[in-house]
Design an enzyme around this catalytic site. Structure first.
Site, PDB file in Angstrom:
ATOM      1  N   LYS A  17       0.833  -1.217   0.000  1.00 16.00           N
ATOM      2  CA  LYS A  17       0.000   0.000   0.000  1.00 16.00           C
ATOM      3  C   LYS A  17       0.865   1.264   0.000  1.00 16.00           C
ATOM      4  O   LYS A  17       0.663   2.177  -0.798  1.00 16.00           O
ATOM      5  CB  LYS A  17      -0.919   0.041   1.249  1.00 16.00           C
ATOM      6  CG  LYS A  17      -1.857  -1.145   1.379  1.00 16.00           C
ATOM      7  CD  LYS A  17      -2.765  -1.006   2.590  1.00 16.00           C
ATOM      8  CE  LYS A  17      -2.055  -1.016   3.928  1.00 16.00           C
ATOM      9  NZ  LYS A  17      -1.401  -2.291   4.271  1.00 16.00           N
ATOM     10  N   ARG A  93      -9.861   1.025   8.432  1.00 15.74           N
ATOM     11  CA  ARG A  93      -9.379  -0.312   8.796  1.00 15.74           C
ATOM     12  C   ARG A  93     -10.449  -1.153   9.462  1.00 15.74           C
ATOM     13  O   ARG A  93     -10.169  -2.251   9.948  1.00 15.74           O
ATOM     14  CB  ARG A  93      -8.234  -0.132   9.782  1.00 15.74           C
ATOM     15  CG  ARG A  93      -6.898  -0.583   9.249  1.00 15.74           C
ATOM     16  CD  ARG A  93      -5.867  -0.343  10.299  1.00 15.74           C
ATOM     17  NE  ARG A  93      -4.744  -1.175  10.064  1.00 15.74           N
ATOM     18  CZ  ARG A  93      -3.699  -0.815   9.331  1.00 15.74           C
ATOM     19  NH1 ARG A  93      -3.669   0.347   8.729  1.00 15.74           N
ATOM     20  NH2 ARG A  93      -2.689  -1.646   9.201  1.00 15.74           N
ATOM     21  N   ARG A 132      11.852  -6.306   5.496  1.00 15.52           N
ATOM     22  CA  ARG A 132      11.699  -4.878   5.178  1.00 15.52           C
ATOM     23  C   ARG A 132      12.559  -4.007   6.107  1.00 15.52           C
ATOM     24  O   ARG A 132      12.607  -4.225   7.300  1.00 15.52           O
ATOM     25  CB  ARG A 132      10.236  -4.442   5.329  1.00 15.52           C
ATOM     26  CG  ARG A 132      10.065  -2.938   5.163  1.00 15.52           C
ATOM     27  CD  ARG A 132       8.632  -2.505   5.064  1.00 15.52           C
ATOM     28  NE  ARG A 132       7.839  -2.850   6.235  1.00 15.52           N
ATOM     29  CZ  ARG A 132       6.561  -2.554   6.360  1.00 15.52           C
ATOM     30  NH1 ARG A 132       5.934  -1.945   5.395  1.00 15.52           N
ATOM     31  NH2 ARG A 132       5.907  -2.908   7.455  1.00 15.52           N
ATOM     32  N   ARG A 165      11.111  -1.922  11.614  1.00 14.97           N
ATOM     33  CA  ARG A 165       9.910  -1.645  12.405  1.00 14.97           C
ATOM     34  C   ARG A 165       9.699  -2.712  13.471  1.00 14.97           C
ATOM     35  O   ARG A 165       9.843  -3.897  13.197  1.00 14.97           O
ATOM     36  CB  ARG A 165       8.681  -1.582  11.472  1.00 14.97           C
ATOM     37  CG  ARG A 165       8.379  -0.173  10.999  1.00 14.97           C
ATOM     38  CD  ARG A 165       7.334  -0.132   9.912  1.00 14.97           C
ATOM     39  NE  ARG A 165       6.062  -0.719  10.274  1.00 14.97           N
ATOM     40  CZ  ARG A 165       4.967  -0.658   9.512  1.00 14.97           C
ATOM     41  NH1 ARG A 165       5.007  -0.009   8.366  1.00 14.97           N
ATOM     42  NH2 ARG A 165       3.846  -1.225   9.887  1.00 14.97           N
ATOM     43  N   ARG A 176      -0.911  -9.118  13.211  1.00 12.54           N
ATOM     44  CA  ARG A 176      -1.457  -8.066  12.329  1.00 12.54           C
ATOM     45  C   ARG A 176      -2.321  -8.695  11.234  1.00 12.54           C
ATOM     46  O   ARG A 176      -3.356  -8.151  10.848  1.00 12.54           O
ATOM     47  CB  ARG A 176      -0.315  -7.267  11.688  1.00 12.54           C
ATOM     48  CG  ARG A 176       0.376  -6.353  12.670  1.00 12.54           C
ATOM     49  CD  ARG A 176       1.753  -5.951  12.195  1.00 12.54           C
ATOM     50  NE  ARG A 176       1.768  -5.181  10.968  1.00 12.54           N
ATOM     51  CZ  ARG A 176       2.857  -4.987  10.238  1.00 12.54           C
ATOM     52  NH1 ARG A 176       4.011  -5.515  10.610  1.00 12.54           N
ATOM     53  NH2 ARG A 176       2.788  -4.292   9.125  1.00 12.54           N
TER      54      ARG A 176
HETATM   55  P1  AP5 Z   1       4.835  -1.605   1.857  1.00 15.41           P
HETATM   56  O1  AP5 Z   1       4.546  -0.748   0.690  1.00 15.41           O
HETATM   57  O2  AP5 Z   1       5.574  -1.013   2.994  1.00 15.41           O
HETATM   58  O3  AP5 Z   1       3.481  -2.327   2.354  1.00 15.41           O
HETATM   59  P2  AP5 Z   1       2.273  -1.788   3.239  1.00 15.41           P
HETATM   60  O4  AP5 Z   1       1.034  -2.427   2.699  1.00 15.41           O
HETATM   61  O5  AP5 Z   1       2.302  -0.287   3.316  1.00 15.41           O
HETATM   62  O6  AP5 Z   1       2.655  -2.469   4.622  1.00 15.41           O
HETATM   63  P3  AP5 Z   1       2.519  -1.913   6.115  1.00 15.41           P
HETATM   64  O7  AP5 Z   1       3.274  -2.839   6.967  1.00 15.41           O
HETATM   65  O8  AP5 Z   1       2.863  -0.454   6.175  1.00 15.41           O
HETATM   66  O9  AP5 Z   1       0.983  -2.082   6.324  1.00 15.41           O
HETATM   67  P4  AP5 Z   1       0.177  -2.076   7.630  1.00 15.41           P
HETATM   68  O10 AP5 Z   1      -1.178  -1.841   7.132  1.00 15.41           O
HETATM   69  O11 AP5 Z   1       0.383  -3.279   8.449  1.00 15.41           O
HETATM   70  O12 AP5 Z   1       0.872  -0.919   8.485  1.00 15.41           O
HETATM   71  P5  AP5 Z   1       0.471   0.604   8.797  1.00 15.41           P
HETATM   72  O13 AP5 Z   1       1.721   1.357   8.847  1.00 15.41           O
HETATM   73  O14 AP5 Z   1      -0.623   1.068   7.938  1.00 15.41           O
HETATM   74  O15 AP5 Z   1       5.617  -2.905   1.330  1.00 15.41           O
HETATM   75  C1  AP5 Z   1       6.059  -3.898   2.222  1.00 15.41           C
HETATM   76  C2  AP5 Z   1       7.437  -4.448   1.783  1.00 15.41           C
HETATM   77  O16 AP5 Z   1       7.282  -5.090   0.526  1.00 15.41           O
HETATM   78  C3  AP5 Z   1       8.517  -3.348   1.561  1.00 15.41           C
HETATM   79  O17 AP5 Z   1       9.775  -3.869   1.930  1.00 15.41           O
HETATM   80  C4  AP5 Z   1       8.464  -3.066   0.065  1.00 15.41           C
HETATM   81  O18 AP5 Z   1       9.712  -2.601  -0.424  1.00 15.41           O
HETATM   82  C5  AP5 Z   1       8.109  -4.465  -0.473  1.00 15.41           C
HETATM   83  N1  AP5 Z   1       7.287  -4.419  -1.681  1.00 15.41           N
HETATM   84  C6  AP5 Z   1       6.262  -3.554  -1.956  1.00 15.41           C
HETATM   85  N2  AP5 Z   1       5.712  -3.848  -3.162  1.00 15.41           N
HETATM   86  C7  AP5 Z   1       6.401  -4.928  -3.644  1.00 15.41           C
HETATM   87  C8  AP5 Z   1       6.304  -5.712  -4.824  1.00 15.41           C
HETATM   88  N3  AP5 Z   1       5.377  -5.450  -5.766  1.00 15.41           N
HETATM   89  N4  AP5 Z   1       7.146  -6.745  -4.956  1.00 15.41           N
HETATM   90  C9  AP5 Z   1       8.101  -7.048  -4.026  1.00 15.41           C
HETATM   91  N5  AP5 Z   1       8.238  -6.331  -2.875  1.00 15.41           N
HETATM   92  C10 AP5 Z   1       7.402  -5.291  -2.684  1.00 15.41           C
HETATM   93  O19 AP5 Z   1      -0.125   0.445  10.274  1.00 15.41           O
HETATM   94  C11 AP5 Z   1       0.703   0.050  11.346  1.00 15.41           C
HETATM   95  C12 AP5 Z   1      -0.139  -0.102  12.608  1.00 15.41           C
HETATM   96  O20 AP5 Z   1      -0.702   1.180  12.972  1.00 15.41           O
HETATM   97  C13 AP5 Z   1      -1.340  -1.027  12.493  1.00 15.41           C
HETATM   98  O21 AP5 Z   1      -0.971  -2.389  12.742  1.00 15.41           O
HETATM   99  C14 AP5 Z   1      -2.261  -0.471  13.592  1.00 15.41           C
HETATM  100  O22 AP5 Z   1      -1.850  -0.898  14.863  1.00 15.41           O
HETATM  101  C15 AP5 Z   1      -2.010   1.019  13.500  1.00 15.41           C
HETATM  102  N6  AP5 Z   1      -2.973   1.689  12.601  1.00 15.41           N
HETATM  103  C16 AP5 Z   1      -2.680   2.254  11.401  1.00 15.41           C
HETATM  104  N7  AP5 Z   1      -3.788   2.761  10.857  1.00 15.41           N
HETATM  105  C17 AP5 Z   1      -4.794   2.511  11.718  1.00 15.41           C
HETATM  106  C18 AP5 Z   1      -6.186   2.777  11.687  1.00 15.41           C
HETATM  107  N8  AP5 Z   1      -6.769   3.378  10.631  1.00 15.41           N
HETATM  108  N9  AP5 Z   1      -6.934   2.357  12.734  1.00 15.41           N
HETATM  109  C19 AP5 Z   1      -6.372   1.745  13.784  1.00 15.41           C
HETATM  110  N10 AP5 Z   1      -5.069   1.453  13.878  1.00 15.41           N
HETATM  111  C20 AP5 Z   1      -4.273   1.836  12.843  1.00 15.41           C
HETATM  112 MG    MG Z   2       2.526   1.084   4.901  1.00 16.62          MG
END
Ligand code: AP5
Ligand code: MG
Length: 222
Positions: A17, A93, A132, A165, A176
């Site tokens: 994402k 979410r 990552r 992270r 997660r």
């Molecule tokens: P990346 O692009 O970083 O993936 P992502 O989907 O953004 O992964 P996240 O871990 O950020 O998602 P998340 O939803 O768990 O975390 P968030 O920060 O939102 O890609 C991942 C890896 O793959 C990278 O190394 C990249 O280089 C590689 N990659 C990407 N595309 C690729 C491809 N095509 N091929 C190969 N490799 C590739 O949330 C974190 C925490 O915050 C949550 O767990 C929760 O506790 C809290 N939180 C956040 N938002 C909310 C909300 N709205 N409500 C409540 N709690 C929340």
């Molecule tokens: Mg992300």
């Protein structure tokens, strides 16, 4: 005036994402709003919100919806001008968050225009996330095996020391994923019922995915 792009990018943790949203922002002038990034900034600054969010994130749960809305409303006050060109990443979410967002945007007469759903299976996600590393300065993501930095542990773009992270440890990644399947997967159905969802295979290369999203959303080639 350009067509409005009020977008959400949905998908499990690690589905890409953030990577895709950053590219869309750069290539097409969208404002990228990542609730995960905003929460991590709050943790770094040890704000009241950051202190409350830290333990929840470390355990792979969801931060309370009221806190997320307060954080986003503060941002909205600063970013009002961009209300027609944004991509939300990591929000909504839960169905409760999706309903809250719909009510808010409907009141402004500015509903979402599209929802992009990235699909990737759980084992591929675990492999991606344990490998990552991210740059705390520019947000760039690396993969230790398939996309490593030129110098180990250092960002190619700005020389900052890369972060691992805390929630990218296998045990937390699996929590997660459980949270995603229970709380966030129903959001896809919520938007399918509104006819907004475009599904994309998240196992393709990031260039293939970006090009597919751009053509589905009707963007010209960047
Ligand atoms: P990346 O692009 O970083 O993936 P992502 O989907 O953004 O992964 P996240 O871990 O950020 O998602 P998340 O939803 O768990 O975390 P968030 O920060 O939102 O890609 C991942 C890896 O793959 C990278 O190394 C990249 O280089 C590689 N990659 C990407 N595309 C690729 C491809 N095509 N091929 C190969 N490799 C590739 O949330 C974190 C925490 O915050 C949550 O767990 C929760 O506790 C809290 N939180 C956040 N938002 C909310 C909300 N709205 N409500 C409540 N709690 C929340
Ligand atoms: Mg992300």
């Amino acid at each position: 005036m350009a067509n409005p792009n009020r977008l959400v990018i949905l998908g499990p943790p690690g589905s890409g994402k953030g990577t895709q949203a950053k590219l869309l922002a750069k290539n097409h002038g969208l404002v990228h709003i990542s609730t995960g990034d905003l929460l991590r900034q709050n943790i770094l600054k040890q704000t009241e919100l950051g202190k409350q969010a830290e333990a929840v994130i470390a355990q792979g749960g969801l931060v309370r919806t009221r806190l997320i809305f307060e954080m986003l409303l503060d941002l909205y006050e600063e970013e009002k001008d961009y209300v027609d060109q944004f991509i939300l990443d990591g929000f909504p979410r839960s169905v409760k968050q999706a309903e809250g967002l719909s009510n808010f945007l409907d009141q402004k007469g500015k509903p979402l225009t599209r929802v992009v759903q990235l699909m990737l299976d759980d084992e591929a996600i675990v492999e991606r996330l344990v490998n990552r590393r991210t740059c705390p300065k520019c947000g760039r993501s690396y993969h230790l095996i398939s996309a490593p930095p030129k110098t180990p542990g250092v960002c190619d773009d700005d020389g900052a020391k890369l972060n691992w992270r805390k929630d990218d440890k296998e045990k937390v990644i699996r929590r997660r994923l459980k949270t995603y399947h229970e709380e966030t997967a129903p959001v896809v159905e919520f938007y399918q019922n509104k006819g907004l969802v475009v599904e994309i295979d998240g196992s393709q290369t990031l260039e293939e995915i970006q090009s597919r999203i751009s053509s589905l959303l009707g963007f010209c080639k960047a």
